[in-house]
Design an enzyme around this catalytic site. Structure first.
Site, PDB file in Angstrom:
ATOM      1  N   HIS A  84       0.870  -1.292  -0.040  1.00 32.65           N
ATOM      2  CA  HIS A  84      -0.001  -0.002  -0.043  1.00 32.65           C
ATOM      3  C   HIS A  84       1.026   1.184  -0.121  1.00 32.65           C
ATOM      4  O   HIS A  84       1.550   1.530   1.036  1.00 32.65           O
ATOM      5  CB  HIS A  84      -0.870  -0.005   1.228  1.00 32.65           C
ATOM      6  CG  HIS A  84      -1.989  -0.913   1.210  1.00 32.65           C
ATOM      7  ND1 HIS A  84      -2.542  -1.416   2.359  1.00 32.65           N
ATOM      8  CD2 HIS A  84      -2.780  -1.473   0.133  1.00 32.65           C
ATOM      9  CE1 HIS A  84      -3.676  -2.321   1.947  1.00 32.65           C
ATOM     10  NE2 HIS A  84      -3.818  -2.233   0.503  1.00 32.65           N
TER      11      HIS A  84
ATOM     12  N   PHE B 108       3.796   0.300   5.108  1.00 38.11           N
ATOM     13  CA  PHE B 108       4.381  -0.688   5.680  1.00 38.11           C
ATOM     14  C   PHE B 108       3.412  -1.901   5.677  1.00 38.11           C
ATOM     15  O   PHE B 108       3.406  -2.875   6.543  1.00 38.11           O
ATOM     16  CB  PHE B 108       4.476  -0.463   7.270  1.00 38.11           C
ATOM     17  CG  PHE B 108       4.807   1.107   7.532  1.00 38.11           C
ATOM     18  CD1 PHE B 108       5.976   1.727   7.087  1.00 38.11           C
ATOM     19  CD2 PHE B 108       3.757   1.967   8.251  1.00 38.11           C
ATOM     20  CE1 PHE B 108       6.154   3.027   7.302  1.00 38.11           C
ATOM     21  CE2 PHE B 108       4.161   3.282   8.683  1.00 38.11           C
ATOM     22  CZ  PHE B 108       5.367   3.918   8.064  1.00 38.11           C
ATOM     23  N   HIS B 109       2.941  -2.241   4.387  1.00 37.89           N
ATOM     24  CA  HIS B 109       2.200  -3.531   4.251  1.00 37.89           C
ATOM     25  C   HIS B 109       2.652  -4.372   2.944  1.00 37.89           C
ATOM     26  O   HIS B 109       1.867  -4.813   2.281  1.00 37.89           O
ATOM     27  CB  HIS B 109       0.667  -2.997   3.843  1.00 37.89           C
ATOM     28  CG  HIS B 109      -0.256  -2.166   4.892  1.00 37.89           C
ATOM     29  ND1 HIS B 109      -1.123  -1.623   4.887  1.00 37.89           N
ATOM     30  CD2 HIS B 109       0.210  -2.318   6.459  1.00 37.89           C
ATOM     31  CE1 HIS B 109      -1.829  -1.181   5.871  1.00 37.89           C
ATOM     32  NE2 HIS B 109      -0.748  -1.406   6.685  1.00 37.89           N
ATOM     33  N   PRO B 110       4.003  -4.777   3.087  1.00 44.90           N
ATOM     34  CA  PRO B 110       4.316  -5.369   1.904  1.00 44.90           C
ATOM     35  C   PRO B 110       3.865  -6.847   1.962  1.00 44.90           C
ATOM     36  O   PRO B 110       3.807  -7.399   3.249  1.00 44.90           O
ATOM     37  CB  PRO B 110       6.016  -5.558   2.177  1.00 44.90           C
ATOM     38  CG  PRO B 110       6.078  -5.176   3.467  1.00 44.90           C
ATOM     39  CD  PRO B 110       5.161  -4.309   3.976  1.00 44.90           C
TER      40      PRO B 110
END
Length: 627
Positions: A353, A553-555
């Site tokens: 994101h 911070f959403h890999p």
């Protein structure tokens, strides 16, 4: 420092002093002792493991949002020996304090990865590269994140199911969300029955913070635009404005470390190795037989396993570990000097994101409270330590909006909006958010200049379903060297168009009576790299987007779940690595597509379901939760 604090805590509980001043100090220290300390977590059993050469039934790599859950659930089977390997240590006291989470970035509890240089994002980062925080402690990223608890929507998981991932539809995964949950009080009883669990270990509640003025402004404006107010953000309505929920309780963060590991810290069949780096999966042909690891003193150890190795090291470290073990793209591994064992698309399908915190609304607030006194943070620390309340005990932006800017009639959003209200001359939060996204000082100074005269609402636009994707590759076959991260943000023009449409939506809010009444204007921040553009022009906003876009911070997705005939898949629907025996991946990296929300809740769900899949495979007992 730790020994000193420990001694101080012991002294603080004696109550020996009669001095009023010393009693106050003792009270503060006693309160501080309630924060994270080593007694809260399982002990490090590394030396016992080395000395006795113990063989385990299961070895879990990574004690984060997924690994902590799996360790809890597998050790419910008393005759299984389970080893949990974590590169970090116990969470720090700072990590317990909700508002302190930005201070954890670039700390010892953060891997603090850098991506490769991005052409279209992160240009206002201090390093000119995108920073990717990742938790390095028990609890992993749940120990350093913003504690937001969002499930996404039904279409996210139904899409997984339509891709051939049987068992992963929304109705099939919802029970695993509920299994983990311990919801706080809510008046919406019908919603609670359908969507909330109450006996799980993970406390979830409101952030206990409401900026009434800002909420009223946005909800009034959205009603003018026929956009609903959501009763809950985790229900069956997905478009509208609502209040966030978080993983916290009684003023403290609830990570998977204190939710899942603390209650089982004394289980004898749970073994934990802390400050220990996993270097490779040991293979006998194509069968996993153990893990090679490096202890904190530099010694190397091979740990043997009889049943399974489970990688729960996250979307960066899990694919790195697979590739270091010879499982990954054959040509890339050969180029890196790693013998190829199984050719799989590990590290591909990277999705994240991207957020755009470059949108600032300003207005003169005649009712604003005066600027905080110089002792503000000391006063807040006292309120927090003594009473578990105040600004440190919560998350100061609980208003969220979900909108489909490409199709206003859609049931599902493509943009999420987060909102942060900076009161005039209150600089603390501006610096905090700038630290969170590593924004350069010159850009931050422009925001502060405006804040000296007016209130600011920073709106963060988040692209929920990006078309762009990236990849991970090894930088070295040395496991201590971080991999190369190619985020490839905005490589698809459609993503840029959607973000710019989110700006148009904000501009339409400004035309509502609710915003016009307050005299709100859109501030064009002075970005050094955009001074050649005209304010409010398309060129300016595209430049603003390039400079002020950062990861949320959403890999996910780097060991994609899918059928064996899917050339992009790495694990099957039971999370077993294709063509490798006794090896699973259970973490956010298995998501086939990114969900329309924050990723911590679904990662915990994946771990709950993954633990049941393991139990089914090894005990022949159907332990699935009630569907």
């Amino acid at each position: 420092m730790e020994a000193c604090l420990s001694a101080s805590c012991a002294a603080a509980t004696t109550g020996a002093s009669t001095s009023v001043f010393l009693q106050l100090i003792q009270m503060l220290l006693t309160a501080q002792c309630g924060l994270s300390n080593k007694r809260n977590y399982p002990p490090d059993r590394s030396e016992e493991i080395v000395k006795n050469n113990i063989e385990f039934d299961f070895v879990i790599v990574g004690a984060g949002s997924a690994g902590s859950v799996i360790a809890n659930r597998l050790t419910e089977v008393e005759n299984w020996k389970v080893l949990l390997i974590e590169a970090g240590d116990d969470p720090s006291p700072t990590s317990d304090i909700p508002l302190m989470f930005p201070k954890l970035m670039s700390s010892p509890e953060d891997y603090s990865y850098d991506t490769e240089p991005e052409k279209l994002a992160c240009h206002s980062s201090k390093s000119k590269m995108c920073k990717w925080p990742k938790g390095k402690a028990l609890g992993g990223s749940s120990t350093i994140n913003a504690m937001i608890y969002l499930l996404g929507n039904e279409e996210d998981y139904n899409e997984w199911s339509r891709m051939g991932n049987k068992g992963w539809s929304y109705e099939e995964v919802l029970p695993y969300f509920k299994k983990s949950q311990h919801y706080g009080h809510s008046d919406n009883h019908e919603w609670r029955r359908k969507y909330c669990g109450h006996s799980g270990p993970l406390h979830i509640r409101d952030f206990n913070y409401t900026d009434i003025e800002m909420h009223k402004m946005f909800t009034s404006a959205s009603r003018e635009m026929n956009i609903p107010t959501l009763k809950t953000v985790n229900g069956d309505e997905y478009i509208g404005y609502g209040k966030l929920l978080g993983t916290l309780n009684e003023g403290r963060r609830i990570s998977t470390a204190n939710a899942y590991l603390s209650p089982i810290k004394d289980r004898r069949n749970l073994y934990v190795m802390k400050s220990t780096r996993a270097d490779a999966v040991l293979l006998n042909g194509t069968r996993a037989i153990g893990v090679r690891a490096t202890l904190k003193d530099g010694r190397s150890i091979d740990v043997k396993v009889s049943k399974e190795v489970i990688l729960s090291a996250g979307s960066i470290a899990s694919p790195q570990l697979l590739m270091l073990s010879g499982i990954g793209p054959k040509q890339h591994l050969l180029e890196m000097g790693v013998p190829s064992v199984v050719d799989l698309p590990v590290g591909q399908n990277l999705q994240d994101h991207i957020s755009w915190p470059g949108l600032y609304l300003a207005y003169k607030n005649e009712t604003a409270t005066p600027p905080p006194p110089p002792t503000f943070i000391l006063d807040e620390a006292y309120q927090y330590l003594m009473h578990k309340r105040g600004s440190l005990a919560t998350f100061p932006f609980d208003l969220v909006g979900f909108i489909n800017v490409n199709d206003l009639n859609s049931k599902y959003p493509d943009i999420e909006f987060l909102h942060m209200h900076f009161f005039r001359r209150n600089l603390y939060m501006v610096h905090t958010i700038s630290e969170l996204f590593f924004i350069d000082d010159e850009t931050t100074r422009d925001v502060i200049k405006v804040l000296n005269e007016a209130d600011i609402i920073q709106i963060m636009s988040i692209l929920l379903k990006p078309k762009s994707s990236g990849k991970l590759q090894l930088r070295s076959k040395d496991p201590a060297v971080p991999p190369k991260i190619y985020a490839n943000y905005f490589s698809e023009e459609k993503d840029i168009e959607t973000m710019l449409k989110s700006l148009e939506f904000i501009k339409s809010l400004l035309k509502t009576e609710a915003f016009e009444r307050q005299g709100v204007w859109l501030h064009h921040i002075d970005i050094p790299g955009c001074r050649h553009t005209e304010a409010d022009s398309d060129e300016y906003w595209r430049c603003n987007l390039r400079h002020m876009s950062f990861t949320l911070f959403h890999p996910v997705g780097t060991t994609k779940m899918g059928l064996r005939n899917d050339p992009t898949a790495v694990v099957d629907v039971r999370l077993r690595v294709h063509d490798v025996q006794k090896l699973r991946v259970i973490d956010a990296s298995v998501m086939p597509t990114i969900i329309s929300g924050h990723t911590n809740a679904p990662t915990i769900m994946i771990a709950e379901k993954g633990a049941d899949l393991i139990k089914e495979d090894w005990t022949n007992v159907n332990s699935k939760v009630e569907l």
